[in-house]
Scaffold this motif. Structure first.
Motif, PDB file in Angstrom:
ATOM      1  N   TYR A  28      19.331 -10.821   7.187  1.00 18.75           N
ATOM      2  CA  TYR A  28      18.856 -10.580   8.553  1.00 18.75           C
ATOM      3  C   TYR A  28      18.289  -9.169   8.670  1.00 18.75           C
ATOM      4  O   TYR A  28      17.194  -8.973   9.211  1.00 18.75           O
ATOM      5  N   LEU A  29      18.993  -8.189   8.132  1.00 17.25           N
ATOM      6  CA  LEU A  29      18.491  -6.815   8.134  1.00 17.25           C
ATOM      7  C   LEU A  29      17.172  -6.740   7.374  1.00 17.25           C
ATOM      8  O   LEU A  29      16.203  -6.140   7.864  1.00 17.25           O
ATOM      9  N   MET A  30      17.129  -7.337   6.194  1.00 22.09           N
ATOM     10  CA  MET A  30      15.901  -7.308   5.402  1.00 22.09           C
ATOM     11  C   MET A  30      14.730  -7.909   6.183  1.00 22.09           C
ATOM     12  O   MET A  30      13.651  -7.310   6.265  1.00 22.09           O
ATOM     13  N   ASP A  31      14.943  -9.070   6.753  1.00 24.54           N
ATOM     14  CA  ASP A  31      13.859  -9.746   7.461  1.00 24.54           C
ATOM     15  C   ASP A  31      13.437  -8.995   8.712  1.00 24.54           C
ATOM     16  O   ASP A  31      12.246  -8.947   9.043  1.00 24.54           O
ATOM     17  N   ARG A  32      14.389  -8.400   9.409  1.00 30.47           N
ATOM     18  CA  ARG A  32      14.020  -7.602  10.596  1.00 30.47           C
ATOM     19  C   ARG A  32      13.150  -6.419  10.187  1.00 30.47           C
ATOM     20  O   ARG A  32      12.147  -6.117  10.836  1.00 30.47           O
ATOM     21  N   LEU A  33      13.556  -5.726   9.142  1.00 34.68           N
ATOM     22  CA  LEU A  33      12.782  -4.568   8.687  1.00 34.68           C
ATOM     23  C   LEU A  33      11.401  -4.982   8.177  1.00 34.68           C
ATOM     24  O   LEU A  33      10.396  -4.330   8.494  1.00 34.68           O
ATOM     25  N   LEU A  34      11.347  -6.047   7.408  1.00 30.71           N
ATOM     26  CA  LEU A  34      10.069  -6.455   6.826  1.00 30.71           C
ATOM     27  C   LEU A  34       9.118  -7.065   7.854  1.00 30.71           C
ATOM     28  O   LEU A  34       7.912  -6.802   7.812  1.00 30.71           O
ATOM     29  N   THR A  35       9.634  -7.854   8.786  1.00 30.96           N
ATOM     30  CA  THR A  35       8.740  -8.379   9.826  1.00 30.96           C
ATOM     31  C   THR A  35       8.230  -7.235  10.698  1.00 30.96           C
ATOM     32  O   THR A  35       7.051  -7.207  11.066  1.00 30.96           O
ATOM     33  N   ALA A  36       9.102  -6.276  11.001  1.00 33.18           N
ATOM     34  CA  ALA A  36       8.655  -5.109  11.781  1.00 33.18           C
ATOM     35  C   ALA A  36       7.575  -4.342  11.027  1.00 33.18           C
ATOM     36  O   ALA A  36       6.580  -3.907  11.620  1.00 33.18           O
ATOM     37  N   SER A  37       7.743  -4.201   9.733  1.00 34.77           N
ATOM     38  CA  SER A  37       6.755  -3.506   8.917  1.00 34.77           C
ATOM     39  C   SER A  37       5.398  -4.210   8.985  1.00 34.77           C
ATOM     40  O   SER A  37       4.357  -3.571   9.168  1.00 34.77           O
ATOM     41  N   ILE A  38       5.424  -5.516   8.852  1.00 31.71           N
ATOM     42  CA  ILE A  38       4.164  -6.283   8.861  1.00 31.71           C
ATOM     43  C   ILE A  38       3.530  -6.263  10.251  1.00 31.71           C
ATOM     44  O   ILE A  38       2.302  -6.142  10.378  1.00 31.71           O
ATOM     45  N   ILE A  39       4.329  -6.341  11.289  1.00 31.01           N
ATOM     46  CA  ILE A  39       3.795  -6.253  12.660  1.00 31.01           C
ATOM     47  C   ILE A  39       3.117  -4.890  12.863  1.00 31.01           C
ATOM     48  O   ILE A  39       2.044  -4.803  13.460  1.00 31.01           O
ATOM     49  N   GLU A  40       3.734  -3.839  12.355  1.00 31.83           N
ATOM     50  CA  GLU A  40       3.134  -2.502  12.463  1.00 31.83           C
ATOM     51  C   GLU A  40       1.845  -2.424  11.645  1.00 31.83           C
ATOM     52  O   GLU A  40       0.869  -1.805  12.078  1.00 31.83           O
ATOM     53  N   ALA A  41       1.819  -3.048  10.475  1.00 32.09           N
ATOM     54  CA  ALA A  41       0.596  -3.063   9.658  1.00 32.09           C
ATOM     55  C   ALA A  41      -0.529  -3.795  10.398  1.00 32.09           C
ATOM     56  O   ALA A  41      -1.689  -3.361  10.376  1.00 32.09           O
ATOM     57  N   ARG A  42      -0.179  -4.887  11.080  1.00 29.12           N
ATOM     58  CA  ARG A  42      -1.191  -5.612  11.865  1.00 29.12           C
ATOM     59  C   ARG A  42      -1.677  -4.732  13.014  1.00 29.12           C
ATOM     60  O   ARG A  42      -2.866  -4.684  13.312  1.00 29.12           O
ATOM     61  N   GLY A  43      -0.761  -4.012  13.643  1.00 28.68           N
ATOM     62  CA  GLY A  43      -1.158  -3.089  14.705  1.00 28.68           C
ATOM     63  C   GLY A  43      -2.085  -2.003  14.178  1.00 28.68           C
ATOM     64  O   GLY A  43      -3.088  -1.667  14.822  1.00 28.68           O
ATOM     65  N   ALA A  44      -1.785  -1.459  13.007  1.00 35.15           N
ATOM     66  CA  ALA A  44      -2.642  -0.422  12.413  1.00 35.15           C
ATOM     67  C   ALA A  44      -4.040  -0.966  12.181  1.00 35.15           C
ATOM     68  O   ALA A  44      -5.044  -0.321  12.514  1.00 35.15           O
ATOM     69  N   GLU A  45      -4.122  -2.170  11.631  1.00 37.84           N
ATOM     70  CA  GLU A  45      -5.433  -2.783  11.371  1.00 37.84           C
ATOM     71  C   GLU A  45      -6.207  -2.970  12.677  1.00 37.84           C
ATOM     72  O   GLU A  45      -7.363  -2.575  12.794  1.00 37.84           O
ATOM     73  N   ARG A  46      -5.555  -3.543  13.665  1.00 42.45           N
ATOM     74  CA  ARG A  46      -6.261  -3.894  14.898  1.00 42.45           C
ATOM     75  C   ARG A  46      -6.594  -2.665  15.750  1.00 42.45           C
ATOM     76  O   ARG A  46      -7.684  -2.599  16.320  1.00 42.45           O
ATOM     77  N   PHE A  47      -5.694  -1.705  15.829  1.00 44.64           N
ATOM     78  CA  PHE A  47      -6.035  -0.490  16.565  1.00 44.64           C
ATOM     79  C   PHE A  47      -7.184   0.242  15.883  1.00 44.64           C
ATOM     80  O   PHE A  47      -8.030   0.836  16.543  1.00 44.64           O
ATOM     81  N   GLY A  48      -7.214   0.205  14.564  1.00 44.31           N
ATOM     82  CA  GLY A  48      -8.329   0.803  13.829  1.00 44.31           C
ATOM     83  C   GLY A  48      -9.647   0.115  14.157  1.00 44.31           C
ATOM     84  O   GLY A  48     -10.680   0.774  14.331  1.00 44.31           O
ATOM     85  N   LEU A  49      -9.624  -1.207  14.252  1.00 50.72           N
ATOM     86  CA  LEU A  49     -10.836  -1.957  14.610  1.00 50.72           C
ATOM     87  C   LEU A  49     -11.296  -1.609  16.025  1.00 50.72           C
ATOM     88  O   LEU A  49     -12.497  -1.472  16.283  1.00 50.72           O
ATOM     89  N   VAL A  50     -10.349  -1.478  16.936  1.00 49.13           N
ATOM     90  CA  VAL A  50     -10.679  -1.107  18.316  1.00 49.13           C
ATOM     91  C   VAL A  50     -11.287   0.296  18.331  1.00 49.13           C
ATOM     92  O   VAL A  50     -12.317   0.530  18.977  1.00 49.13           O
TER      93      VAL A  50
END
Length: 191
Positions: free
Chosen positions: A104-126
């Motif tokens: 559960y800890l692993m998945d919470r950390l990794l999903t949060a990481s990927i969500i942040e990576a998606r945010g980085a990509e999309r904010f960069g596009l904006v």
């Protein structure tokens, strides 16, 4: 830094955001507020993990600071913040989080990481698409912050869990996230 994401956001998403930028700003504010709350939830859930508690406390403050900055842009445009709505992307992605203490800890950390990576990509596009210098600079800085955050969550996973297991689950979750993004309808929203 190179994005780990397996599915690139389409140019049509950027057009959708620019066509209703007010709605995007409102969604962005809600996302920052939720990110701050998620960091507080993490430090509350794992009080015995010193590095995680310290890192999440800093992250909660930073995300709330981002919220405050987005609210300034919202108010400058004559808008007011709105009630939070459910984020279909996050809801769908969180279904991937397994139960059990360490996984559960692993998945919470990794999903949060990927969500942040998606945010980085999309904010960069904006940021690339915007013309007004002030808000363009703001989104460029936000994209860099999200990139740091993605690394932060990934590094915490490596700190607390076996590297081989983290690497294997990271690959699985990147594939799951790509499928989710590919299937989501375009909205004037971060996700």
């Amino acid at each position: 830094m190179t994005s780990p994401l397996r599915y690139a956001t389409s140019p049509e998403w950027v057009n959708t955001v620019l066509a209703d930028f007010d709605e995007f700003l409102l969604d962005h504010a809600a996302a920052e507020k939720k990110a701050s709350g998620m960091a507080i939830s993490m430090l509350s859930h794992y009080p015995d993990k010193v590095e995680l508690v310290s890192t999440m406390a800093d992250l909660a403050v930073e995300e709330l600071s981002h919220y405050r900055e987005v609210v300034k842009w919202i108010h400058a445009r004559g808008l007011i913040t709105a009630a939070d709505t459910k984020d279909p992307y996050v809801i769908e992605f969180r279904k991937s989080i397994r139960q059990g203490q360490d996984i559960y800890l692993m998945d919470r950390l990794l999903t949060a990481s990927i969500i942040e990576a998606r945010g980085a990509e999309r904010f960069g596009l904006v940021a690339e698409a915007l013309e007004e210098p002030g808000i363009k600079q703001f989104y460029t800085a936000i994209a860099r912050s999200e990139e740091r955050h993605y690394e932060t969550f990934l590094n915490l996973a490596y700190l607390y869990l076996p590297q081989v297991e983290v690497d294997e689950r990271w690959q699985e979750l990147l594939d799951i996230e790509a499928d989710i993004v590919r299937s989501m309808p375009l909205r004037a929203a971060l996700h």
